[in-house]
Write a protein that holds these residues in place. Structure first.
Motif, PDB file in Angstrom:
ATOM      1  N   ILE A 156       0.838  -1.213   0.000  1.00  0.00           N
ATOM      2  CA  ILE A 156       0.000   0.000   0.000  1.00  0.00           C
ATOM      3  C   ILE A 156       0.868   1.258   0.000  1.00  0.00           C
ATOM      4  N   ASN A 187       1.512   4.388  -3.140  1.00  0.00           N
ATOM      5  CA  ASN A 187       1.529   5.847  -3.058  1.00  0.00           C
ATOM      6  C   ASN A 187       2.762   6.415  -3.723  1.00  0.00           C
ATOM      7  N   VAL A 217       3.226   8.221  -8.074  1.00  0.00           N
ATOM      8  CA  VAL A 217       3.675   9.613  -8.208  1.00  0.00           C
ATOM      9  C   VAL A 217       5.082   9.680  -8.788  1.00  0.00           C
ATOM     10  N   ASP A 258      -4.415   8.050 -12.502  1.00  0.00           N
ATOM     11  CA  ASP A 258      -5.643   7.701 -11.791  1.00  0.00           C
ATOM     12  C   ASP A 258      -6.038   6.262 -12.049  1.00  0.00           C
ATOM     13  N   ARG A 278      -3.941   3.992 -10.064  1.00  0.00           N
ATOM     14  CA  ARG A 278      -4.284   4.086  -8.639  1.00  0.00           C
ATOM     15  C   ARG A 278      -5.528   3.258  -8.332  1.00  0.00           C
ATOM     16  N   ILE A 279      -6.565   3.454  -9.148  1.00  0.00           N
ATOM     17  CA  ILE A 279      -7.822   2.737  -8.912  1.00  0.00           C
ATOM     18  C   ILE A 279      -7.620   1.237  -9.093  1.00  0.00           C
ATOM     19  N   LEU A 318      -5.890   0.054  -5.974  1.00  0.00           N
ATOM     20  CA  LEU A 318      -6.762   0.231  -4.792  1.00  0.00           C
ATOM     21  C   LEU A 318      -7.830  -0.837  -4.723  1.00  0.00           C
ATOM     22  N   VAL A 323     -13.405   8.324  -4.945  1.00  0.00           N
ATOM     23  CA  VAL A 323     -12.539   7.677  -5.944  1.00  0.00           C
ATOM     24  C   VAL A 323     -11.158   8.335  -6.000  1.00  0.00           C
ATOM     25  N   LEU A 324     -11.051   9.528  -5.437  1.00  0.00           N
ATOM     26  CA  LEU A 324      -9.740  10.185  -5.448  1.00  0.00           C
ATOM     27  C   LEU A 324      -8.910   9.837  -4.216  1.00  0.00           C
ATOM     28  N   LEU A 325      -9.374   8.867  -3.436  1.00  0.00           N
ATOM     29  CA  LEU A 325      -8.642   8.414  -2.262  1.00  0.00           C
ATOM     30  C   LEU A 325      -7.181   8.090  -2.603  1.00  0.00           C
ATOM     31  N   ARG A 326      -6.273   8.581  -1.800  1.00  0.00           N
ATOM     32  CA  ARG A 326      -4.853   8.328  -1.943  1.00  0.00           C
ATOM     33  C   ARG A 326      -4.240   8.946  -3.202  1.00  0.00           C
ATOM     34  N   LEU A 374      -2.406  12.182  -5.024  1.00  0.00           N
ATOM     35  CA  LEU A 374      -1.462  13.200  -4.558  1.00  0.00           C
ATOM     36  C   LEU A 374      -2.165  14.523  -4.297  1.00  0.00           C
ATOM     37  N   ASP A 430      -3.701  14.603  -0.924  1.00  0.00           N
ATOM     38  CA  ASP A 430      -2.705  14.833   0.130  1.00  0.00           C
ATOM     39  C   ASP A 430      -2.344  16.314   0.218  1.00  0.00           C
TER      40      ASP A 430
END
Lengths: 260, 419
Positions: free
Chosen positions: A44, A48, A52, A200, A203-204, A207, B374-377, B379, B382
């Motif tokens: 996890i 992150n 990025v 995105d 990420r999804i 997740l 849906v925008l969890l985590r 950047l 943050d």
């Protein structure tokens, strides 16, 4: 093409930046696992960082490499070699070396901490696949920008802006539009909006594979229905693939007309 | 004087002698429980020897002791209720009840108790039951150390492990309940003590309170239930030293409070639930020394809550510490530990010098527009959380912990971790 790929690859290896990059991931992996012996939780945290950082590194490396090796490229262009071959060789050289740094740098510590005994092996694999995709996507985008701008400063600026847009600004606009159009059904919209941004999407994709996905609630259910099925999964990997193919195709288009 | 004492003594001594013992076994005079029940009367002992008895709809209208010797099994053959008690001072122990019939109109149970007082149900095993133990309009009951399990898959055709309705002064302890709809269900039950139970893998709630007042539950473990534990429309419930674990799913919580008044919630652990505590329309609730560890939302406060007081709780590593809807209405946070607190403590008194704001901007936005989750985590999230933390604009001004703890408080729940 393979020969040029090899030249670019070894050139990068000699420049020692790929070692630094490799060492960075190696240290990151070991430190994460040292602080927190749980492989699945480390995944996890890594997510992150990867979503990025890999785009950023890919962008900067791609632009820098392109401008730095300009003289060598011009020398090659004088030879009877196809333009596509030269640039594709360079592109794959950069991308492959970055992807290798990522895979080896993270793979070694995780293997050392017993990845194969962990249930997180699938998530970790997905993380590496997504990271590699992001690498290829952002190096291709960076090459595009560098090809279109002779001016180094301008090119560099646009490349960073592109990263900033996809990593931060896009999400901001996305968030604002979700808040403004609150009264409308937004599931489809958010699904599509995610598809249009590789960061995105990655990420999804990750997740939803982690148990944190329960937080996504109702909206998550829509996403899960889509990404959770093998069709959705293949489709989203396909979209990531498209994100590689389209910029690469544009590089080749641009090359034909470009006056060096 | 002497004479009356002698009579009293005589009566006392002769009472046990009046009670007789009736045995049920393959070679006994009574080979079935039904036939044995015809021979017993109030105060007798019914001993069921080992063997499998395929019987159901057994009515026990007198206060007897039913004892299983050598693990007898009563198989209801999926027809109806197995045993129904309707008398004071009875007890059931050491029997395995199996295969209770399923119905959409009747509440078939392994043991059904109606209008009884002073009863004990202990050390029984209830397998593949529709309802396990069903108690109605009774008082002073003791249900201890039973194992109740079902194999139901959905809510509509399943029953509850222990269901108590319209009763009072009940003690339910040491039971293990799994695979049922609600593990433990209480409706209109006052002055009950529920402790040391394990309720897990139930389809709906591990424990469910409705319209029940002055009850206490403690040292229970509720894990992996479909939706956690629900306490609704009840007053003066005390909940302490429980573990709420792994209630993880789209609509799960550790503890759901709805229309609750004057409750005490202390020394509990909420670990890895989607929502640790979800509270709605609850008034005068004290949350003291609870541990919220790795939940999605540690606490979600919806509208209509007055005077919810959080003190000395430990909020560690939750995706969101708090989501708060509406005004504070006298609720406040004081001396809690927040793992995300980044303040300092110059005077070294263990209390941070700058207040902590438990509601992040993103948590606030998600509350307004749930789709934004849906925008969890991401950047961006943050970054906005950080900027909001530096200078709060959107999050409620008064929603803060003025005296956050610097170190995690030591909270001993007294139940070993099961995950």
């Amino acid at each position: 093409m393979f020969k040029i790929l090899k030249y670019s690859f070894f050139d990068l290896m000699r420049s020692s930046w790929s070692y630094v990059y490799f060492a960075f991931y190696l240290v990151l992996g070991f430190v994460l696992l040292f602080l927190n012996n749980d492989v699945s939780k480390a995944v996890i945290t890594l997510m992150n960082i990867i979503i990025v950082l890999t785009p950023l590194i890919g962008t900067i490396f791609g632009v820098m490499y392109f401008y730095n090796s300009k003289e060598f490229t011009e020398l090659l262009l004088a030879q009877p070699i196809k333009r596509t071959t030269i640039f594709m060789g360079q592109y794959f050289g950069v991308s492959v070396s970055l992807a290798l740094s990522l895979i080896l740098g993270l793979g070694i510590p995780f293997l050392a901490y017993g990845l194969f005994q962990s249930s997180a092996i699938f998530e970790f694999g997905l993380l590496l696949v997504v990271g590699t995709f992001l690498n290829f996507i952002f190096v291709a985008l960076a090459f595009n920008i560098a090809l279109s701008h002779e001016n180094k400063i301008k090119g560099f600026g646009y490349a960073i802006l592109m990263w900033l847009f996809l990593a931060v600004i896009y999400d901001g606009a996305f968030l604002i539009s979700l808040v403004i159009f609150d009264d409308y059904p937004l599931d489809k919209f958010s699904l599509i909006a995610t598809m249009f941004n590789p960061i995105d999407l990655s990420r999804i994709l990750i997740l939803l594979k982690l148990d944190i996905s329960a937080l996504l609630g109702y909206t998550g259910a829509v996403f899960k229905q889509f990404f959770g099925t093998s069709l959705g999964f293949v489709l989203s990997l396909g979209v990531l693939g498209l994100w590689v193919i389209l910029p690469v195709w544009r590089i080749n288009m641009k090359l034909r007309k470009k006056d060096f | 004087m002497n004479k009356s004492w002698a009579i009293f003594l005589f009566v006392c001594l002769s009472l046990p002698a009046l009670a007789k013992r009736v045995e049920v076994c393959a070679t006994c005079p009574s080979q079935s429980i039904a036939s044995a029940l015809k021979k017993v009367e109030h105060g007798d002992e019914l001993v069921i020897k080992s063997g499998v008895y395929k019987e159901h709809d057994l009515l026990v209208p007198f206060g007897i002791r039913v004892i299983g010797e050598g693990d007898p099994v009563i198989d209801g053959e999926m027809v109806g209720t197995i045993m129904t008690f309707g008398a004071d001072s009875f007890s059931v122990e050491g029997i395995t009840f199996k295969n209770v019939g399923q119905s959409y109109t009747k509440d078939f149970a392994a043991i059904r108790v109606t209008k009884s007082k002073n009863f004990t149900i202990t050390n029984n095993i209830l397998e593949n039951v529709f309802f396990g133990i069903l108690v109605e309009k009774s008082k002073f009951g003791n249900i201890t150390n039973n194992t109740i399990s079902g194999t139901r898959k959905n809510e509509s055709n399943s029953g509850n492990g222990v269901q108590v309705w319209h009763s009072s002064q009940m003690e339910i302890s040491g039971n293990e309940v799994f695979g049922m709809r609600d593990g433990l269900y209480f409706e209109f039950v006052d002055n009950a003590e529920i402790h040391d139970n394990r309720s897990h893998h139930n389809i709906r709630y591990g424990l469910h309170f409705m319209f029940s007042n002055d009850d206490a539950y403690y040292r229970n473990v509720f894990s992996n239930n479909g939706a956690g534990v629900a306490v609704m429309f009840s007053k003066k419930i005390i909940m302490h030293h429980n573990r709420f674990e792994l209630n993880w799913g789209d609509a799960s919580y550790g503890l759901l409070l709805k229309e609750i008044y004057d409750a005490e919630i202390h020394d509990n652990v909420f670990e890895q639930n989607t929502i640790g505590i979800n509270t709605e329309g609850s008034t005068r609730i004290n949350y003291h020394k609870n541990v919220f560890l790795r939940n999605g939302w540690a606490v979600k406060v919806a509208g209509g809550c007055y005077d919810n007081i959080f003190t000395e709780n430990d909020f560690s590593h939750n995706a969101f510490d708090l989501s708060f809807d509406g005004h504070l209405n006298g609720s406040y946070f004081k001396n809690n530990y927040w793992s995300e607190y980044t303040g300092y403590d110059l005077d070294k008194n263990g209390i941070g010098d700058v207040p902590y704001r438990p509601v992040k901007l993103f948590s606030y936005v998600v509350n307004q527009t749930p789709e934004t989750i849906v925008l969890l985590r991401s950047l961006f999230v943050d970054i906005i959380n950080f900027s909001e933390k530096v200078s709060p604009v959107f999050t409620p001004d008064d929603l803060l912990d003025n005296e956050p703890l610097m170190k995690r408080p030591t909270i001993d729940v007294g139940i070993p971790k099961t995950i």
